[in-house]
Design an enzyme around this catalytic site. Structure first.
Site, short mmCIF file in Angstrom:
data_model
loop_
_atom_site.label_atom_id
_atom_site.label_comp_id
_atom_site.label_asym_id
_atom_site.label_seq_id
_atom_site.Cartn_x
_atom_site.Cartn_y
_atom_site.Cartn_z
N PHE A 11 86.54 114.31 45.74
CA PHE A 11 85.73 113.17 46.18
C PHE A 11 84.36 113.18 45.51
O PHE A 11 83.87 112.14 45.07
CB PHE A 11 85.58 113.17 47.70
CG PHE A 11 85.09 111.86 48.24
CD1 PHE A 11 85.91 110.74 48.23
CD2 PHE A 11 83.81 111.73 48.76
CE1 PHE A 11 85.45 109.51 48.72
CE2 PHE A 11 83.35 110.52 49.25
CZ PHE A 11 84.18 109.41 49.23
N ARG A 30 79.93 124.81 42.67
CA ARG A 30 79.58 126.17 43.11
C ARG A 30 79.92 127.21 42.04
O ARG A 30 79.17 128.17 41.83
CB ARG A 30 80.34 126.50 44.40
CG ARG A 30 80.02 127.87 44.97
CD ARG A 30 80.90 128.17 46.17
NE ARG A 30 80.71 127.20 47.24
CZ ARG A 30 79.76 127.30 48.16
NH1 ARG A 30 78.91 128.32 48.13
NH2 ARG A 30 79.66 126.39 49.11
N LYS A 102 83.88 114.24 56.57
CA LYS A 102 84.33 113.63 57.82
C LYS A 102 84.89 114.72 58.73
O LYS A 102 85.94 115.28 58.45
CB LYS A 102 85.40 112.58 57.54
CG LYS A 102 84.95 111.46 56.59
CD LYS A 102 86.11 110.61 56.13
CE LYS A 102 85.65 109.52 55.17
NZ LYS A 102 86.79 108.70 54.67
N SER A 132 88.80 105.39 51.79
CA SER A 132 88.71 105.63 50.34
C SER A 132 89.49 106.88 49.96
O SER A 132 89.49 107.87 50.68
CB SER A 132 87.24 105.81 49.92
OG SER A 132 86.63 106.85 50.67
N LYS A 185 89.46 109.63 63.04
CA LYS A 185 90.67 109.04 62.43
C LYS A 185 91.54 110.12 61.81
O LYS A 185 92.76 109.96 61.70
CB LYS A 185 90.29 107.95 61.43
CG LYS A 185 89.42 108.41 60.26
CD LYS A 185 90.20 108.95 59.10
CE LYS A 185 89.29 109.54 58.04
NZ LYS A 185 90.05 110.07 56.90
N ASP A 238 89.28 103.03 58.02
CA ASP A 238 89.66 104.38 57.59
C ASP A 238 90.92 104.85 58.32
O ASP A 238 91.75 105.57 57.75
CB ASP A 238 88.50 105.34 57.86
CG ASP A 238 88.41 106.45 56.83
OD1 ASP A 238 89.31 106.55 55.97
OD2 ASP A 238 87.43 107.21 56.87
N SER A 248 96.64 110.99 51.94
CA SER A 248 95.78 111.61 52.95
C SER A 248 96.25 113.02 53.26
O SER A 248 97.40 113.24 53.64
CB SER A 248 95.78 110.77 54.23
OG SER A 248 95.31 111.53 55.32
N ARG A 249 95.34 114.00 53.13
CA ARG A 249 95.70 115.39 53.43
C ARG A 249 96.02 115.57 54.91
O ARG A 249 96.92 116.34 55.27
CB ARG A 249 94.54 116.31 53.03
CG ARG A 249 94.36 116.43 51.53
CD ARG A 249 93.07 117.11 51.17
NE ARG A 249 91.92 116.33 51.62
CZ ARG A 249 90.66 116.64 51.33
NH1 ARG A 249 90.40 117.71 50.62
NH2 ARG A 249 89.67 115.88 51.76
N GLU A 270 90.44 118.45 57.63
CA GLU A 270 89.32 118.33 58.56
C GLU A 270 89.78 117.98 59.97
O GLU A 270 89.17 118.40 60.96
CB GLU A 270 88.33 117.26 58.07
CG GLU A 270 87.66 117.56 56.74
CD GLU A 270 86.48 118.51 56.85
OE1 GLU A 270 86.43 119.28 57.85
OE2 GLU A 270 85.63 118.51 55.95
#
Length: 320
Positions: A11, A30, A102, A132, A185, A238, A248-249, A270
Site C-alpha cells: 500500500f 525499514r 486500519k 482501495s 470492516k 470499504d 482482501s487479506r 488486521e
C-alpha cells in the site's frame, strides 16, 4: 508540498506511485537492502511487482531523509504503529501525520490516529482510509478515499494536495468514525470469508454484511462517532470491497478459516486482532457485538464456523 511515506509495503508503494507523478515523494523502507534495490531498479519486486516507481519517488532507509517532508503518510500495520513511532516524536513535531492503516490496537483498544496523537502530540493528525487495493491505486484505476482530520483548514489543504486524476479524496472531520470504519470492516470481512469458505452461500454473506454494517455503526456511536460516517467510503464502501474480493487479506483469511485450511502466518490480517479487541470491550461494557465476538472466537480457536453460525442464528429474534 513534499510527501514522505513510512512503510514500503504494497500500500505504501502504491501511494508513492500514485502521488509521485505530480508530487515529490520520499518512500522509506525499514530494510536498507530493500531500499537500495528499489531505488536502483525502480520497482518493489517483493511487495508490488510489475509497477514502476515514477522519477519523483526517492527510496531510502534513512529516516533523516524525511526531515524536509511536510506530510508523512504512515503505511505501517496498526498493531506495530506504537512501537514504530516511539522515539520519532521530535523528528515529526510540526509535521502532519496521516495514518494509512486500519485496525484497533489489541492492548489498548485505540485506533491509529489515537495512537499517533498520544505518541506524537506536537504533530497534526489525519487518517486516509476507504475502499482501495494497492494494485488498483498503482494501476491508476479510479479510487475514492476518505481523508479525516479534525482541523478543517488542514483537511481542505490535504484533500487538494493528495487528490489527483485517479485518486479522489472526500474530507470529513469525524476522525473517530473514519478510523473505526476501516478497522471494523476487516472483522466483518473475516466473517464473510468464513461463510463462503464453509460453503454457507451468498445469502449468508449478504446477511453478515448488512448486520455487520449495523454492528459497525453501533460500535462507532458508542465511541462518539457520527453513525453516518459509517455509511460513507470509510465504512460501507470499504465493507463492500473487502467482503467481496479475494484481493482482501482479511477475506482470504476468513475463507481459509471456513474451509479449514492453513493461512500464511506472515500475512498481516488486521481484522483478527481488531476482532479480539472489540470482543473484549463488548464483554467489559455489555455492548451488543455478536459478529465481532464470534469472529474473535473463531480466531482464537474457541469455535468452529458451523457452531459460530448456529450461535448467530439462535440469538433472540428482534426488530431490524
Amino acid at each position: 508540498m513534499s510527501v514522505g511515506i513510512l512503510g514500503a509495503g504494497a500500500f505504501g508503494t502504491a501511494l508513492a506511485i500514485s502521488l509521485g507523478h505530480t508530487t515529490p515523494v520520499t518512500l522509506w523502507a525499514r530494510d536498507a537492502k530493500q531500499a537500495q534495490v528499489m531505488q536502483n531498479t525502480r520497482e518493489n519486486t517483493a511487495r508490488l511487482p510489475g509497477f514502476a516507481l515514477p522519477a519523483g519517488v526517492k527510496v531510502t532507509s534513512n529516516l533523516a531523509d524525511l526531515q524536509g517532508c511536510d506530510v508523512l503518510l504512515l503505511a505501517v500495520p496498526a498493531q506495530k504503529l506504537r512501537q514504530f513511532l516511539r522515539g520519532l516524536d521530535q523528528m515529526v513535531a510540526g509535521k502532519t501525520l496521516v495514518t494509512c492503516c486500519k485496525g484497533i490496537e489489541l492492548e489498548t483498544g485505540m485506533g491509529p490516529v489515537d495512537i499517533a496523537r498520544e505518541i506524537c502530540p506536537q504533530s497534526e493528525h489525519a487518517i486516509l482510509t476507504g475502499p482501495s487495493f494497492a494494485n488498483d491505486i498503482a494501476k491508476g484505476l479510479p479510487t475514492a478515499l476518505t481523508l479525516a482530520c479534525a482541523n478543517p483548514d488542514r483537511a481542505r489543504q490535504l484533500q487538494q494536495e493528495l487528490s489527483n486524476g485517479t485518486l479522489r479524496l472526500y474530507r470529513t472531520s469525524d476522525v473517530i468514525g473514519a478510523q473505526l470504519g476501516g478497522a471494523l470492516k476487516n472483522v466483518i470481512a473475516i466473517a464473510c470469508g468464513a461463510a463462503i469458505g464453509a460453503q454457507l452461500g451468498e445469502s449468508a454473506r449478504a446477511a453478515l454484511m448488512t448486520r455487520g454494517n449495523a454492528e459497525m455503526q453501533r460500535y462507532a456511536q458508542h465511541k462518539g462517532a457520527d453513525a453516518s460516517t459509517l455509511s460513507g467510503l470509510s465504512g460501507f464502501g470499504d465493507l463492500v470491497l473487502t467482503c467481496t474480493s479475494e484481493l482482501s487479506r482479511n477475506y482470504r483469511f476468513g475463507l481459509a478459516l471456513g474451509a479449514g485450511k492453513a493461512f500464511d502466518p506472515a500475512t498481516t490480517v488486521e481484522g483478527a486482532a481488531t476482532a479480539c479487541a472489540v470482543a473484549q470491550e463488548a464483554r467489559e461494557k455489555a455492548l451488543d457485538m455478536p459478529i465481532s465476538s464470534v469472529v474473535a472466537a473463531l480466531v482464537e480457536n474457541r469455535l468452529d464456523v458451523e457452531n459460530a453460525m448456529t450461535k448467530l442464528l439462535s440469538r433472540s429474534l428482534k426488530e431490524e
